[in-house]
Design an enzyme around this catalytic site. Structure first.
Site, PDB file in Angstrom:
ATOM      1  N   VAL A 120      -8.309   9.616  16.813  1.00  0.00           N
ATOM      2  CA  VAL A 120      -8.950   9.754  15.503  1.00  0.00           C
ATOM      3  C   VAL A 120     -10.225  10.577  15.654  1.00  0.00           C
ATOM      4  CG1 VAL A 120      -9.976   8.477  13.580  1.00  0.00           C
ATOM      5  CG2 VAL A 120      -7.937   7.588  14.728  1.00  0.00           C
ATOM      6  N   ALA A 121     -10.572  11.341  14.615  1.00  0.00           N
ATOM      7  CA  ALA A 121     -11.748  12.233  14.638  1.00  0.00           C
ATOM      8  C   ALA A 121     -11.673  13.142  15.849  1.00  0.00           C
ATOM      9  CB  ALA A 121     -13.044  11.425  14.634  1.00  0.00           C
ATOM     10  N   ASP A 140      -7.153  19.937   5.276  1.00  0.00           N
ATOM     11  CA  ASP A 140      -6.062  20.155   6.229  1.00  0.00           C
ATOM     12  C   ASP A 140      -4.720  19.610   5.749  1.00  0.00           C
ATOM     13  OD1 ASP A 140      -7.456  21.553   8.121  1.00  0.00           O
ATOM     14  OD2 ASP A 140      -7.923  19.817   9.359  1.00  0.00           O
ATOM     15  N   SER A 168      -2.390  14.809   8.665  1.00  0.00           N
ATOM     16  CA  SER A 168      -0.947  14.850   8.883  1.00  0.00           C
ATOM     17  C   SER A 168      -0.289  13.567   8.378  1.00  0.00           C
ATOM     18  CB  SER A 168      -0.651  15.060  10.369  1.00  0.00           C
ATOM     19  OG  SER A 168       0.712  15.384  10.573  1.00  0.00           O
ATOM     20  N   LYS A 199      -1.806  18.701  14.445  1.00  0.00           N
ATOM     21  CA  LYS A 199      -2.095  20.078  14.031  1.00  0.00           C
ATOM     22  C   LYS A 199      -3.040  20.681  15.062  1.00  0.00           C
ATOM     23  CE  LYS A 199      -5.580  20.501  11.531  1.00  0.00           C
ATOM     24  NZ  LYS A 199      -6.465  21.213  12.484  1.00  0.00           N
ATOM     25  N   GLY A 210     -10.026  16.515  15.818  1.00  0.00           N
ATOM     26  CA  GLY A 210      -9.800  17.939  15.605  1.00  0.00           C
ATOM     27  C   GLY A 210      -8.350  18.358  15.562  1.00  0.00           C
ATOM     28  N   ILE A 211      -7.436  17.396  15.430  1.00  0.00           N
ATOM     29  CA  ILE A 211      -6.014  17.737  15.384  1.00  0.00           C
ATOM     30  C   ILE A 211      -5.353  17.213  14.104  1.00  0.00           C
ATOM     31  CG2 ILE A 211      -5.667  18.014  17.857  1.00  0.00           C
ATOM     32  CD1 ILE A 211      -4.741  15.139  18.019  1.00  0.00           C
TER      33      ILE A 211
END
Length: 288
Positions: free
Chosen positions: A95-96, A136, A104, A9, A98-99
């Site tokens: 990991v960690a 998210d 997801s 994302k 921001g996406i």
């Protein structure tokens, strides 16, 4: 076995309007998705479990707190007799970062369970499970470009964005989300006083979209750069790349993206960055 992708994302924009009385930050964000992502498979009918492999699996968290298992257990609370199973996660996203990698993955688990149990994706129980697991997760449930507002619970209609050639880079430094938001210094009920997010057309062409994005921002970028100064260098590298039209951080960092005029420009830039920083996670992508 059922299989689905869990795409990255990307927050093309991220405006923090204020902080709500319940403590959550009030956001407005244009979200798009990349072809790059994790792969999740489900063997229905087996006891609920999760096996993780892949290049970033060691940081993904294999215990009961993994979002794939949390999402599954949460859906099972509302859907009596839910057919669960054994999940296998091929973890490729940092990991960690921001996406929304974990979010997801959780959304992918809900999609697979929906398929295994003949549930529609707009089933309110599925939506409620997504909201309960993370802010998210709802936007990742149907990974299409759209506006996300509030604390992630308010989603706009899907947008038909033009394909955006992009380079995604992560310098390998995890960034915790909570300290980045805390650095904004907003107390519950406080507002930043900024205007509303610019309207994004339902089907903009590339020039219209880039012009709109240029008027937007990521309000978490400065705070994340203080926590992880390497982000400053990553953004500078992207902005200096030939053909770069826009470079920005995604989410709370540390992943940054750059949009390019052509896929050829993006591939060339990714190759140069990868050669200069072989330890970084560098991917070309078509955002949509």
């Amino acid at each position: 076995m059922l299989t689905t992708r869990a795409p990255a994302k990307i927050n093309l924009t991220l405006h923090v309007r204020g902080r709500r009385p319940d403590g959550y930050h009030d956001l407005e964000s244009l979200v798009a998705f990349s072809g790059a992502g994790d792969t999740l498979s489900l063997t229905p009918g087996e006891p609920l479990s999760l096996d993780i492999s892949g290049p970033t699996s060691s940081a993904a968290g294999a215990g009961d707190d993994n979002l794939v298992l949390r999402a599954s257990r949460r859906l099972a609370e509302d859907v009596k007799g839910l057919r669960l199973g054994r999940f296998r996660l091929e973890k490729r996203l940092p990991v960690a970062a921001g996406i929304g990698g974990g979010s997801s993955d959780a959304a992918a688990a809900l999609r697979l369970l929906a398929r295994a149990n003949d549930l529609a994706l707009d089933d309110p129980r599925l939506r409620e499970a997504a909201r309960a697991v993370g802010s998210d997760v709802p936007v990742c449930l149907e990974p299409r470009a759209r506006m996300m507002r509030g604390a992630g619970e308010s989603l706009g209609a899907p947008l038909n964005l033009p394909s955006l050639p992009a380079v995604l880079i992560n310098p390998g430094v995890p960034v915790a989300t909570a300290p980045v938001f805390a650095a904004l210094g907003l107390q519950p009920g406080a507002s930043r006083g900024d205007g509303a997010h610019i309207e994004i057309a339902a089907q903009p062409n590339a020039a219209q979209l880039l012009a709109a994005l240029a008027k937007c921002r990521n309000d978490l970028e400065d705070a994340a750069c203080l926590q992880a100064p390497v982000i400053v260098g990553a953004l500078a590298i992207l902005r200096a790349a030939r053909g770069c039209r826009l470079a920005r951080m995604s989410g709370s960092g540390a992943t940054c993206f750059a949009l390019f005029a052509t896929r050829r420009d993006a591939v060339r830039a990714a190759r140069v960055i990868r050669d200069q920083h072989p330890a970084w996670w560098v991917k070309t992508a078509m955002l949509r």
